[in-house]
Design a protein around this motif. Structure first.
Motif, PDB file in Angstrom:
ATOM      1  N   CYS A  29       2.664   7.107  -2.119  1.00  0.00           N
ATOM      2  CA  CYS A  29       3.432   7.751  -1.054  1.00  0.00           C
ATOM      3  C   CYS A  29       4.840   8.119  -1.521  1.00  0.00           C
ATOM      4  CB  CYS A  29       3.521   6.851   0.171  1.00  0.00           C
ATOM      5  SG  CYS A  29       1.955   6.705   1.050  1.00  0.00           S
ATOM      6  N   CYS A  55       4.578   2.652  -0.884  1.00  0.00           N
ATOM      7  CA  CYS A  55       3.755   2.367  -2.052  1.00  0.00           C
ATOM      8  C   CYS A  55       3.957   3.493  -3.072  1.00  0.00           C
ATOM      9  CB  CYS A  55       2.280   2.248  -1.653  1.00  0.00           C
ATOM     10  SG  CYS A  55       1.556   3.777  -1.058  1.00  0.00           S
ATOM     11  N   CYS A  70       3.888  -0.409   3.170  1.00  0.00           N
ATOM     12  CA  CYS A  70       4.296   0.980   3.031  1.00  0.00           C
ATOM     13  C   CYS A  70       4.566   1.559   4.423  1.00  0.00           C
ATOM     14  CB  CYS A  70       3.206   1.773   2.315  1.00  0.00           C
ATOM     15  SG  CYS A  70       3.588   3.534   2.241  1.00  0.00           S
ATOM     16  N   VAL A 112      -0.215   0.310   3.645  1.00  0.00           N
ATOM     17  CA  VAL A 112      -0.823  -0.645   2.709  1.00  0.00           C
ATOM     18  C   VAL A 112       0.220  -1.661   2.243  1.00  0.00           C
ATOM     19  CG1 VAL A 112      -2.496   1.057   1.856  1.00  0.00           C
ATOM     20  CG2 VAL A 112      -0.385   0.638   0.581  1.00  0.00           C
ATOM     21  N   CYS A 143       1.814   4.751   4.809  1.00  0.00           N
ATOM     22  CA  CYS A 143       0.369   4.559   4.971  1.00  0.00           C
ATOM     23  C   CYS A 143       0.010   3.128   5.378  1.00  0.00           C
ATOM     24  CB  CYS A 143      -0.376   4.952   3.690  1.00  0.00           C
ATOM     25  SG  CYS A 143      -0.133   3.795   2.346  1.00  0.00           S
TER      26      CYS A 143
HETATM   27 ZN   LIG Z   1       1.737   4.336   1.141  1.00  0.00          ZN
END
Ligand SMILES: [Zn+2]
Length: 117
Positions: free
Chosen positions: A115, A112, A91, A96, A94
């Protein structure tokens, strides 16, 4: 480099993205050429001013489609770039790992689900 995708999953996603890229380029070509045909037709029709307004919705639809395809093509190209650079599948907001299930549906996803929402 993200390790959560297997080599097989990455190969599959790369093939999907490359296929989508080819498809979008072909569609864009068709619309751009289609639009220039409409433009030429409108120029001819402007001498016959009554018909010109009827041509406008057609032009707007072609332009909207072209915009959407251009945006998607950008996203696809950027995803392929991330794959080549080994930065794919994370992502961008963030950081991930984006689950394969999401990438399967939208291989060009750069965020993701939380988000992107
Ligand atoms: Zn994210």
């Amino acid at each position: 480099m993200s390790q959560h995708l297997t080599a097989g999953q990455k190969a599959w996603l790369t093939a999907e993205l490359e296929q989508r890229e080819r498809q979008l380029r072909a569609q864009l070509d068709a619309h751009l050429h289609g639009q220039s045909r409409v433009d030429r037709a409108r120029e001819v029709l402007q001498q016959d001013a009554d018909d010109a307004p009827q041509r406008r919705p057609e032009l707007a639809v072609a332009a909207a489609l072209t915009d959407r395809e251009q945006l998607e093509l950008n996203a696809v190209s950027q995803a392929l770039e991330r794959l080549r650079a080994g930065r794919y599948g994370q992502c961008r907001t963030c950081g991930v790992d984006i689950p394969f299930d999401r990438l399967k549906v939208q291989p060009w996803a750069s965020q993701c689900v939380p988000c992107a929402a």
